[in-house]
Design an enzyme around this catalytic site. Sequence first.
Site, PDB file in Angstrom:
ATOM      1  N   ASN A  46      34.652  26.699  44.144  1.00 48.21           N
ATOM      2  CA  ASN A  46      35.869  26.993  44.905  1.00 48.21           C
ATOM      3  C   ASN A  46      35.562  27.553  46.296  1.00 48.21           C
ATOM      4  OD1 ASN A  46      38.677  27.495  45.299  1.00 48.21           O
ATOM      5  ND2 ASN A  46      38.170  29.643  45.090  1.00 48.21           N
ATOM      6  N   CYS A  53      37.837  35.524  45.509  1.00 46.57           N
ATOM      7  CA  CYS A  53      36.734  35.448  44.551  1.00 46.57           C
ATOM      8  C   CYS A  53      35.767  36.611  44.745  1.00 46.57           C
ATOM      9  CB  CYS A  53      36.019  34.105  44.694  1.00 46.57           C
ATOM     10  SG  CYS A  53      35.867  33.536  46.380  1.00 46.57           S
ATOM     11  N   GLU A  80      37.369  47.518  50.402  1.00 48.19           N
ATOM     12  CA  GLU A  80      38.531  47.532  49.517  1.00 48.19           C
ATOM     13  C   GLU A  80      38.582  48.815  48.692  1.00 48.19           C
ATOM     14  OE1 GLU A  80      40.960  45.097  49.113  1.00 48.19           O
ATOM     15  OE2 GLU A  80      40.153  44.470  51.030  1.00 48.19           O
TER      16      GLU A  80
END
Length: 87
Positions: A46, A53, A80
């Site tokens: 992907n 991801c 994050e």
Amino acid sequence: MTKFQQRVYNIVRHIKCGQAMTYAEVAKAAGHTGAARAVGNALNKNYDLGVPCHRVIRSDGKVGGYNRGSRQKQKILREEGVILADR
DNA sequence: CATTTGACGCCAA
DNA sequence: TTTGGCGCCAAAT
């Protein structure tokens, strides 16, 4: 695109900022418990940036791999607020 | 259709 | 506790 990948991408897409799932957890959520490797393989193929991801990590707490470079992945996770076992 | 690969996971040493 | 080896699943060759 197989349904397995669709499920995996969908699940990963549901991961919100500051949150992270392990490959095993994603596999389980996809209905293929124990298919952690297959999940990693799916994410590898992907290239859709719409799928965070980089929010998917190993059960060991390690970062794992990333198609844009594990370095970048680690950096994003750190930004994050996800604490990694090892940089 | 059979074998190998691959962003993993768990058990043994 | 850390490193190494074996096993599992799905996709690609």
